[in-house]
Motif scaffolding. Structure first.
Motif: not given
Length: 427
Positions: A364, A367, A373, A389-393, A416, A419, A423
């Motif tokens: 991931v 931010p 990437t 695409t994100s920590v949550t995903e 990270i 987040e 979550w």
């Protein structure tokens, strides 16, 4: 200012970048009548472990009945985490008011021709001012970057601590361990005791600086050492021994042999303080160390029928500490990792330590513009890796592909963890 306005102001300061040097912070503090001189301080640096030592020292002083300020970085969720008194973060309202006061002083100085201060300099000045307003007895101050030219290096502490020295922040501190040690040793002040767990070439640099400044030095594995340790999921019991043969049996909830070394350094620094402050006793030392918490450092939580591990492990040394701690507590059990690494770190070295051969990895982005990437990071890993695409995903996917009793580790960057904490709290 509201909290949101304060954050926007701090974000505007980022444009001025990272600019090592003490001229701006000295001018800013002088304009506020030098708040950093109103209380006793403890100054802590090191490549890894400085935040943990800060938390341990803060906890003992607080449990000794002293009013204690704590300044650390970075934060996981909110800027308010960086400025604490007696273990409690500053409120958002008070933070907004505090940044407004500093911003007013900054505006006057810039109008008079001063180069604009950096974001970290504004935060440092704000912390020092808040601690004076709060009437603290002590402030435990963590260095932001390096030591010699760090904006916190305007204090004359009661004791300095240099946890360890390994390769990190080469752009600002040098390309060799010895060059980096010169920056860390920059916090040593004339005749102020210094405690360190540095080794080999780095230790020689630190010893030489201490000798030049007539500062007594206490060295891990020379003046104090770990006699034994017993690890368990709840923490670890550690027996320390000094040169005179005096032994201490101490408990900490912080996991890993590296945290045992951090505790040893914290305890040695506190023994220096004990000589002048009778409020710090053997009892408050044991209690304060046992009660100390430090989020995001091999933090183990049992939620959603899984075991979650949150650990910044942001450089090669931190990743090695994660590997050793995981192996000690969980043996070779496969884990699912949600992983982010900053591009300016030793990416392959971090990956090699964090990722086991049987692990499943979800890469991931962190931010920050400094982040690899997900695709770049995945290229360092090979098989059993996907991107999100994100920590949550990444966490949602990790939850979906694991079962009861499995381990989900979030690691590779402190950026990270905020987040991830949010979550998990929302589940």
């Amino acid at each position: 200012m509201t909290y949101a306005e304060a954050v926007a102001y701090l974000d505007s300061c980022v444009a001025f970048g990272i600019k090592p040097g003490l001229e701006r912070i000295k001018a800013l503090l002088q304009a506020m009548d030098n708040p950093e001189t109103a209380y006793k301080t403890i100054h802590i640096t090191g490549t890894n472990g400085k935040g943990s030592v800060t938390a341990l020292v803060d906890s003992v002083l607080t449990h000794s009945g002293r009013r204690v300020g704590r300044f650390t970085s970075p934060h996981l969720i909110s800027y308010t985490e960086r400025i604490c008194v007696n273990g409690r973060s500053i409120t958002e309202e008070a933070f907004g008011e505090l940044i407004a006061k500093v911003a007013e002083v900054v505006a006057k100085l810039v109008a008079a021709g001063l180069e604009p201060p950096t974001q970290f300099e504004v935060l440092t000045a704000a912390a020092f001012l808040f601690f004076r307003e709060q009437g603290v007895d002590y402030a435990v101050i963590e260095v932001g970057l390096g030591g010699l030219l760090d904006s916190t290096n305007v204090i004359t502490p009661e004791v300095s601590v240099i946890t360890n020295v390994t390769i990190d922040h080469q752009a600002y501190c040098g390309n060799t361990v010895e060059e980096i040690a010169t920056h860390k040793a920059g916090i040593i002040k004339p005749k102020v005791p210094v405690v360190t767990a540095a080794q080999r070439g780095a230790l020689e640099v630190i010893k030489q600086k201490a000798k030049e400044l007539k500062a007594s030095i206490f060295v891990f594995n020379e003046d104090f050492s770990i006699k034994s340790r017993s690890a368990m999921p709840e923490g670890q019991m550690i027996t320390l021994e000094d040169k005179a043969g005096h032994k201490d049996m101490l408990f900490t909830t912080l996991a890993g042999v590296h945290q045992a070394v951090n505790l040893a350094c914290a305890a040695e620094a506190l023994r220096v303080l004990m000589k002048a402050d009778t409020a710090i006793s053997e009892e408050t030392l044991r209690e304060g160390l046992a009660r100390a918490k430090w989020a995001g450092r091999f933090e183990i939580m049992k939620r959603l029928d899984r075991i979650f591990i949150f650990d910044g492990a942001h450089n090669a040394n931190g990743a090695e500490a994660f590997h050793l701690t995981y192996k000690e507590l969980f043996k070779d059990k496969p884990k699912t990792m949600v992983l982010a690494v900053l591009a300016d770190k030793e990416v392959q070295a971090v990956v090699d330590q964090l990722v086991g051969s049987k692990d499943t990895v979800i890469t991931v982005p962190a931010p920050t513009p400094r982040s690899c990437t997900p695709e770049e990071l995945a290229s360092h890993i090979g098989s059993q890796v996907t991107t999100a695409t994100s920590v949550t995903e990444g966490l949602e996917r990790a939850l979906a592909i694991t079962k009861s009793g499995d381990i989900i580790a979030v690691a590779g960057s402190l950026y990270i963890l905020g987040e991830a904490e949010q979550w998990l709290a929302a589940q």
